[in-house]
Design an enzyme around this catalytic site. Sequence first.
Site, mmCIF file in Angstrom:
data_model
loop_
_atom_site.group_PDB
_atom_site.id
_atom_site.type_symbol
_atom_site.label_atom_id
_atom_site.label_comp_id
_atom_site.label_asym_id
_atom_site.label_seq_id
_atom_site.Cartn_x
_atom_site.Cartn_y
_atom_site.Cartn_z
ATOM 1 N N ASN A 96 52.287 -96.171 56.864
ATOM 2 C CA ASN A 96 51.837 -97.565 56.776
ATOM 3 C C ASN A 96 51.949 -98.213 58.149
ATOM 4 O O ASN A 96 52.393 -97.580 59.111
ATOM 5 C CB ASN A 96 52.625 -98.321 55.704
ATOM 6 C CG ASN A 96 54.096 -98.371 56.030
ATOM 7 O OD1 ASN A 96 54.508 -98.949 57.028
ATOM 8 N ND2 ASN A 96 54.911 -97.733 55.184
ATOM 9 N N LYS A 141 48.986 -76.145 57.071
ATOM 10 C CA LYS A 141 47.913 -77.124 57.161
ATOM 11 C C LYS A 141 46.844 -76.812 56.099
ATOM 12 O O LYS A 141 46.475 -75.643 55.915
ATOM 13 C CB LYS A 141 47.295 -77.036 58.565
ATOM 14 C CG LYS A 141 46.219 -78.061 58.785
ATOM 15 C CD LYS A 141 45.578 -77.889 60.156
ATOM 16 C CE LYS A 141 44.364 -78.791 60.240
ATOM 17 N NZ LYS A 141 43.504 -78.473 61.359
ATOM 18 N N ASP A 149 63.085 -96.826 44.320
ATOM 19 C CA ASP A 149 63.167 -98.141 44.955
ATOM 20 C C ASP A 149 64.589 -98.300 45.501
ATOM 21 O O ASP A 149 65.542 -98.548 44.757
ATOM 22 C CB ASP A 149 62.843 -99.230 43.923
ATOM 23 C CG ASP A 149 62.751 -100.594 44.583
ATOM 24 O OD1 ASP A 149 63.522 -100.852 45.535
ATOM 25 O OD2 ASP A 149 61.915 -101.394 44.160
ATOM 26 N N ILE A 150 64.718 -98.109 46.821
ATOM 27 C CA ILE A 150 66.059 -98.079 47.428
ATOM 28 C C ILE A 150 66.740 -99.437 47.277
ATOM 29 O O ILE A 150 67.919 -99.525 46.932
ATOM 30 C CB ILE A 150 65.971 -97.696 48.928
ATOM 31 C CG1 ILE A 150 65.146 -96.428 49.107
ATOM 32 C CG2 ILE A 150 67.359 -97.511 49.519
ATOM 33 C CD1 ILE A 150 64.805 -96.100 50.550
ATOM 34 N N LYS A 154 64.429 -107.254 41.790
ATOM 35 C CA LYS A 154 65.331 -106.377 42.547
ATOM 36 C C LYS A 154 66.764 -106.900 42.516
ATOM 37 O O LYS A 154 67.708 -106.137 42.672
ATOM 38 C CB LYS A 154 64.868 -106.252 43.997
ATOM 39 C CG LYS A 154 63.398 -105.843 44.088
ATOM 40 C CD LYS A 154 63.117 -104.889 45.195
ATOM 41 C CE LYS A 154 61.642 -104.573 45.255
ATOM 42 N NZ LYS A 154 61.346 -103.343 45.970
HETATM 43 N N1 CTP Z 1 61.759 -101.152 49.075
HETATM 44 C C1 CTP Z 1 62.641 -100.129 48.880
HETATM 45 N N2 CTP Z 1 62.219 -98.962 48.312
HETATM 46 C C2 CTP Z 1 60.934 -98.806 47.934
HETATM 47 C C3 CTP Z 1 60.014 -99.869 48.135
HETATM 48 C C4 CTP Z 1 60.457 -101.022 48.713
HETATM 49 O O1 CTP Z 1 63.821 -100.269 49.202
HETATM 50 N N3 CTP Z 1 60.554 -97.675 47.396
HETATM 51 C C5 CTP Z 1 62.259 -102.429 49.647
HETATM 52 C C6 CTP Z 1 61.667 -102.793 50.980
HETATM 53 O O2 CTP Z 1 62.458 -102.291 52.048
HETATM 54 C C7 CTP Z 1 61.695 -104.310 50.944
HETATM 55 C C8 CTP Z 1 61.510 -104.612 49.480
HETATM 56 O O3 CTP Z 1 61.876 -103.437 48.775
HETATM 57 O O4 CTP Z 1 62.957 -104.833 51.308
HETATM 58 C C9 CTP Z 1 60.111 -105.006 49.085
HETATM 59 O O5 CTP Z 1 59.163 -104.100 49.576
HETATM 60 P P1 CTP Z 1 57.628 -104.299 49.270
HETATM 61 O O6 CTP Z 1 56.874 -103.137 49.833
HETATM 62 O O7 CTP Z 1 57.202 -105.676 49.646
HETATM 63 O O8 CTP Z 1 57.622 -104.297 47.692
HETATM 64 P P2 CTP Z 1 57.615 -103.192 46.602
HETATM 65 O O9 CTP Z 1 58.930 -103.175 45.920
HETATM 66 O O10 CTP Z 1 57.187 -101.903 47.194
HETATM 67 O O11 CTP Z 1 56.529 -103.775 45.601
HETATM 68 P P3 CTP Z 1 54.917 -103.822 45.773
HETATM 69 O O12 CTP Z 1 54.577 -102.839 46.884
HETATM 70 O O13 CTP Z 1 54.444 -103.387 44.461
HETATM 71 O O14 CTP Z 1 54.618 -105.223 46.123
#
Ligand code: CTP
Length: 402
Positions: A207, A286, A307-308, A342
């Site tokens: 990303n 590859k 989701d950490i 969260k």
């Molecule tokens: N985050 C995380 N682990 C993931 C995804 C996100 O710890 N697998 C944490 C990011 O570091 C950030 C927060 O969650 O602090 C929100 O990240 P974001 O990408 O905005 O949201 P998502 O939880 O991924 O939700 P969405 O992409 O559906 O909006």
Amino acid sequence: MQQRHILLAVTGGIAAYKVPELVRWLQRAGHRVRCVMTPAATEFVSPLVLQSLTGEDVRSQLLDAGEEGQIGHIALADWADQVVVAPATANTLAKLAHGMADDLVTAVALATRAPLLVAPAMNVNMWEHPATQDNIESLRSRGVRFVGPEAGELACGWEGVGRMSEPSEIGAAVDLSLAGESLSGEVVLVTAGGTRERVDAVRYLGNRSSGKMGFAIAEQAARRGARVVLVSGPTSLATPAGVRRLDVESALEMRDAVLAEWPDVTIAIKAAAVADFRPARASDLKIRKEDLADGEAPTLELVRNPDILAELCSDRGARIVVGFAAESHDVLESARRKLERKGCDLLVANDVRSTTTGFDSDMNRVSFIWPGGENEELPTMTKSEVAEQLFDRIEKLCEGRR
Ligand code: CTP
């Protein structure tokens, strides 16, 4: 600026040739500098040079009645507002880690109540040796700050990590150390950058996150005296002074690194853009077009990453946990729902569609979202300023917890 007393302790490494320049740098920053040396250091840089530059006597013997008569080693330890060991050899690090005091430098370091900043310099194998790394870890855990060493060509002929940091870097670290210590005693974990999810030997899903926001946060936490660990996805940004950095690639690696640090952490800030999905299977080789049927494109099956942030929040104890939200539309409402989902103490929301702020920019425009739905919209400012604003809020949360 108020004049501060810097006691510069020089030990016996070739990097000592940079010490006269370091003295100059510190003096230009407005500090008063005195030098002490180990006997070995006097072989690399002349005490006369340092005496001439500082206008102060330079001591190198612990048990010399003449020198001790001029200014005692305890008086030197008390005089210092900041002790800097530069260069610090592997031997001196070992002695410092074990509280030995058999030369003037280690005796002063043990006797002083001033903060200690260490700039190591040595051969790469000595640096990487587990004995040295254990000593560093033990010193860090006692609040000793480190600057460097840097990677590059070493005087011994090897290439690798071991070069003493440049005087300007050490000077910047001294300023950090002397600055406010409002977060002293806190252990701040910051995640930064984007993760990369492996597709095959050469490809990944990634990303646009540059890591700049997270690095600015880590820098600000170190400035305020916290012990900082920065878990970073791939980026070319330089590690901020006084910060311990762990490099990771994928979301799963980031999770492992974060969970390993978790027991010691008191404040966590998840600025990383973690990939929500990864390929269900990554190929070690590859993927080649010739292995596919004519005109065929492979289909990537994706699976969810953990989701950490949510995981940390569910096991947060007394820790303060701050999340980030990258939103492309419906920013505040979506961020509010994210905070609820969260369960963090504060959420920093940014609109990633803006072209003047956000990804890869030095500027950012954020809102702080609080539990209960209250939000503060901040004007556009640098990412360093956002980090300052953030820690002003976090310090209030810390006060509330005491
Ligand atoms: N985050 C995380 N682990 C993931 C995804 C996100 O710890 N697998 C944490 C990011 O570091 C950030 C927060 O969650 O602090 C929100 O990240 P974001 O990408 O905005 O949201 P998502 O939880 O991924 O939700 P969405 O992409 O559906 O909006």
